[in-house]
Write a protein that holds these residues in place. Sequence first.
Motif, short mmCIF file in Angstrom:
data_model
loop_
_atom_site.label_atom_id
_atom_site.label_comp_id
_atom_site.label_asym_id
_atom_site.label_seq_id
_atom_site.Cartn_x
_atom_site.Cartn_y
_atom_site.Cartn_z
N UNK A 1 5.43 5.55 -1.44
CA UNK A 1 5.57 4.47 -1.49
C UNK A 1 4.12 3.80 -1.52
N UNK A 2 3.84 2.29 -1.69
CA UNK A 2 2.69 1.51 -1.53
C UNK A 2 2.87 0.55 -1.34
N UNK A 3 1.81 0.05 -1.77
CA UNK A 3 2.14 -1.89 -1.38
C UNK A 3 2.04 -2.35 -3.19
N UNK A 4 2.34 -2.12 -4.13
CA UNK A 4 2.14 -2.15 -5.71
C UNK A 4 3.82 -3.08 -6.08
N UNK A 5 3.08 -4.57 -5.69
CA UNK A 5 4.20 -5.26 -5.79
C UNK A 5 4.84 -5.63 -6.80
#
Length: 297
Positions: A31-35
Amino acid sequence: MKLVFFRGKVPNFGDELNLHVWPALLPKGFLDEDESELFVGIGSIIGDHLPAKSRKFVMGSGYAGYMGLPDVHDGTWDIRFVRGPNTAKTLNIDPGLSICDSAVLLRAMDLPAPDKSVGVAFMPHYESLERGNWVEACRQAGITLIDATEPVEKVLSQIQGARLLITEAMHGAIVADALRTPWIGAKPIYGGHHKKWLDWAGALDLDVRLNDLKPSSVLEYYISKTGRGGAMGKIGRLSGSPVAALPNKILTNVAATHLDQMARLEPQLSSDSMILRVTERARDAVDGFVRSRVAAA
């Protein structure tokens, strides 16, 4: 890939479970912050509010009508499983994708030690904590209040350690059932929260009994009679004013007596075989998704 879940003015146990479950079960860095890609997890968060262009991967979420109905057949949705058969039917997807709410995956995790001091407990919906007088009602009834806005670890410990859980919060029932704590369902005072219980219970082939809950304040009484939710405006101010002190006290006393009576009802649990089955299916769905992502990388 960004984890998305509901967050209101205060933390709520059912939604905050996302931060407890997924980092523990998914590979580090998954999981990361790539929307551009969204991991749609625990909660009633399937809706048309999610970014139209983002790729959306659904892992045990539900549709409760809080948001508009999305077109999950538009090519941006990848549904691995949903909370229950009502969600599957509403979205017009394969009924076989109805497995269970993904909070059941707590069964595959290390959990905090049970709090054996809890005894009989009541877990109001987090909105009811603000709208009602449940702290006082529980005190009068001699029942432990479980606060859905407290840290997840504390709530998990209390649910595990409870002899019996009366719960207005759906994820109180979901987690109690998963961890094999006998529970009694309390019909949410706000009617908009009712249908999602049936969705979850349907996945477990469980005939859920939602028992009436007596309002503990003037504001809750108003909500129970009108079906209104959201901002209460004038009635909210009235409920907190000195003129409502006596009606609030009477309603709280009645709610306390009713809680004591509810604690004598027959509790529920899904069958051991069913909870084992849906846990395995949910875990297989998550593991299969992870493998597919690794293979595509």
